[in-house]
Design a protein around this motif. Sequence first.
Motif, mmCIF file in Angstrom:
data_model
loop_
_atom_site.group_PDB
_atom_site.id
_atom_site.type_symbol
_atom_site.label_atom_id
_atom_site.label_comp_id
_atom_site.label_asym_id
_atom_site.label_seq_id
_atom_site.Cartn_x
_atom_site.Cartn_y
_atom_site.Cartn_z
ATOM 1 N N VAL A 8 8.299 -9.051 1.214
ATOM 2 C CA VAL A 8 7.073 -9.155 0.636
ATOM 3 C C VAL A 8 6.762 -7.995 -0.356
ATOM 4 O O VAL A 8 6.415 -8.412 -1.482
ATOM 5 N N GLY A 9 6.982 -6.963 0.180
ATOM 6 C CA GLY A 9 6.871 -5.788 -0.750
ATOM 7 C C GLY A 9 7.839 -5.700 -1.974
ATOM 8 O O GLY A 9 7.272 -5.396 -3.107
ATOM 9 N N SER A 10 9.063 -6.006 -1.943
ATOM 10 C CA SER A 10 9.976 -6.202 -3.057
ATOM 11 C C SER A 10 9.236 -7.208 -4.058
ATOM 12 O O SER A 10 9.383 -7.016 -5.398
ATOM 13 N N ALA A 11 8.822 -8.477 -3.463
ATOM 14 C CA ALA A 11 8.449 -9.443 -4.285
ATOM 15 C C ALA A 11 7.113 -8.764 -5.184
ATOM 16 O O ALA A 11 6.855 -9.257 -6.349
ATOM 17 N N LEU A 12 6.208 -8.236 -4.678
ATOM 18 C CA LEU A 12 5.221 -7.658 -5.033
ATOM 19 C C LEU A 12 5.374 -6.590 -6.263
ATOM 20 O O LEU A 12 4.969 -6.550 -7.567
ATOM 21 N N ALA A 13 6.472 -5.713 -6.003
ATOM 22 C CA ALA A 13 7.238 -4.900 -7.019
ATOM 23 C C ALA A 13 7.694 -5.717 -8.248
ATOM 24 O O ALA A 13 7.292 -5.417 -9.421
ATOM 25 N N LEU A 14 8.320 -6.592 -8.014
ATOM 26 C CA LEU A 14 8.934 -7.417 -9.371
ATOM 27 C C LEU A 14 7.622 -8.278 -9.894
ATOM 28 O O LEU A 14 7.983 -8.318 -11.119
ATOM 29 N N ALA A 15 6.741 -8.795 -9.060
ATOM 30 C CA ALA A 15 5.644 -9.394 -9.720
ATOM 31 C C ALA A 15 4.958 -8.642 -10.878
ATOM 32 O O ALA A 15 4.262 -8.929 -11.811
ATOM 33 N N PRO B 27 -11.129 0.643 -0.388
ATOM 34 C CA PRO B 27 -10.959 1.518 -1.834
ATOM 35 C C PRO B 27 -9.602 2.013 -1.707
ATOM 36 O O PRO B 27 -9.329 2.996 -0.876
ATOM 37 N N GLY B 28 -8.655 1.724 -2.950
ATOM 38 C CA GLY B 28 -7.417 2.115 -3.068
ATOM 39 C C GLY B 28 -6.479 1.724 -2.044
ATOM 40 O O GLY B 28 -5.310 2.359 -2.098
ATOM 41 N N LEU B 29 -6.678 0.669 -1.336
ATOM 42 C CA LEU B 29 -5.875 0.204 -0.308
ATOM 43 C C LEU B 29 -5.739 -1.223 0.028
ATOM 44 O O LEU B 29 -6.961 -1.672 -0.024
ATOM 45 N N ALA B 30 -4.586 -1.903 0.103
ATOM 46 C CA ALA B 30 -4.506 -3.204 0.632
ATOM 47 C C ALA B 30 -3.275 -3.652 1.216
ATOM 48 O O ALA B 30 -2.191 -2.999 1.168
ATOM 49 N N LEU B 31 -3.502 -4.677 2.281
ATOM 50 C CA LEU B 31 -2.548 -4.771 3.374
ATOM 51 C C LEU B 31 -1.994 -6.244 2.815
ATOM 52 O O LEU B 31 -2.828 -7.123 2.587
ATOM 53 N N ILE B 32 -0.587 -6.395 2.850
ATOM 54 C CA ILE B 32 -0.354 -7.833 2.430
ATOM 55 C C ILE B 32 0.934 -8.117 3.588
ATOM 56 O O ILE B 32 1.476 -7.211 4.238
ATOM 57 N N GLY B 33 1.319 -9.522 3.627
ATOM 58 C CA GLY B 33 2.283 -9.766 4.583
ATOM 59 C C GLY B 33 2.199 -9.604 5.875
ATOM 60 O O GLY B 33 0.901 -9.581 6.517
ATOM 61 N N ASP B 34 3.170 -9.129 6.718
ATOM 62 C CA ASP B 34 2.965 -8.777 8.118
ATOM 63 C C ASP B 34 2.192 -7.773 8.530
ATOM 64 O O ASP B 34 1.420 -7.683 9.599
ATOM 65 N N ALA B 35 1.671 -6.775 7.415
ATOM 66 C CA ALA B 35 0.898 -5.741 7.704
ATOM 67 C C ALA B 35 -0.543 -6.210 7.962
ATOM 68 O O ALA B 35 -1.333 -5.641 8.513
#
Length: 406
Positions: A13-20, A286-294
């Motif tokens: 998921v993190g890799s996908a976000l970086a590529l996006a 503020p300044g933070l988001a959680l995605i995927g299993d996090a």
Amino acid sequence: MRADLIIVGAGMVGSALALALQHSGLQILLLDGGPLSVKPFDQSAAFEPRVSALSAASQRILERLGAWDGIAARRTSPYGEMQVWDGSGTGQVHFSAASVHAEVLGHIVENRVVQDGLLDALYEADLGLLPGARLEQLRRSGDDWLLTLTDGRELRAPLVIAADGANSAVRRLAGCATREWDYLHHAIVTSVRCSKPHQQTAWQRFTDDGPLAFLPLAKADDAEHWCSIVWSTTPAEAERLMALDDAAFCHELGKAFEWRLGDVLESDPRYCIPLRQRHAKRYVEPGLALIGDAAHTIHPLAGQGVNLGFLDAAVLAEVLMHALERGENLADIKVLGRFERRRMPHNLAMMAAMEGFERLFQADPLPLRWLRNSGLNLVDGANEAKALFVRQALGLSGDLPELARL
């Protein structure tokens, strides 16, 4: 070292976000505690025990990120049918991609294969990758987050994305609250070879102790006889099954699966995973988001976990790109709140549905058993309802991000 955006966790998921976000103009750092190395792939090698059932929406996202070709060149197993039945009754339902004029319902892919395909694309992109970077401290420093790594390095960014999995260090260090509960079940996962071909079908039987799934795999030297299994059962039963030798385990597995694919001839090493559901009360601050299993973990009943994560990444990237076009502050809670409003209801609905299925099929009272068997048979005879379910599973409907749309 300072960046515009730090993504903690270079998993799928993190890799996908970086590529996006690779063409956003942002200075991006992608951190991971692992080596972030890609090993040569052997098509005849043993299967990785952890697999994902990638939906068509996830495939479209991966294609547009430049990762799908690398995944397909390694090893994937498409499936066009799904067969579900109640082992305690007569209820069953059959789903088919052909019902919505699609070629497949999805692909079963080893997580390592997905990860390596994404890493191939990451190394081709001009993104800041920091392997071997383990987070030790996280605190606010003015308008930035200050990240301290275990080796003493310090990183700063106004926006941090937690993509570091179910036991997220970012979520813990930032003090993000979660709702959690134990399913009181363990999942046994492994790969097995059966005497009958899997017919590119995903099979799922609901037993008295929990669901048992056989997911089709494809190996170069034995195309349709290998399956990934996810066997959810009580901790005591899981302990008993894990203590069996391979021959006895294969026999127990075949019996639990009602011999639908004949004898289970051999098994790879087994792994036992305690099942726990977790959902963050808020995905953003503020300044933070959680995605995927996090942000959310879900019962592996329908293999939807990583699909939800890819949609998280695609929606967050879309929100951030639109905010950039408007000249907005990406770290502003108003901007990040747009991501939360789009994803939280969808994730909660999927989690509630899986929880409902799990509870219904664990119910012992005779009226509930009759209800679930009648319900399965009723759905099986309702072609329009089944087509609606298939379209939803394929990612052909709903609030889809641009990366996932047809």
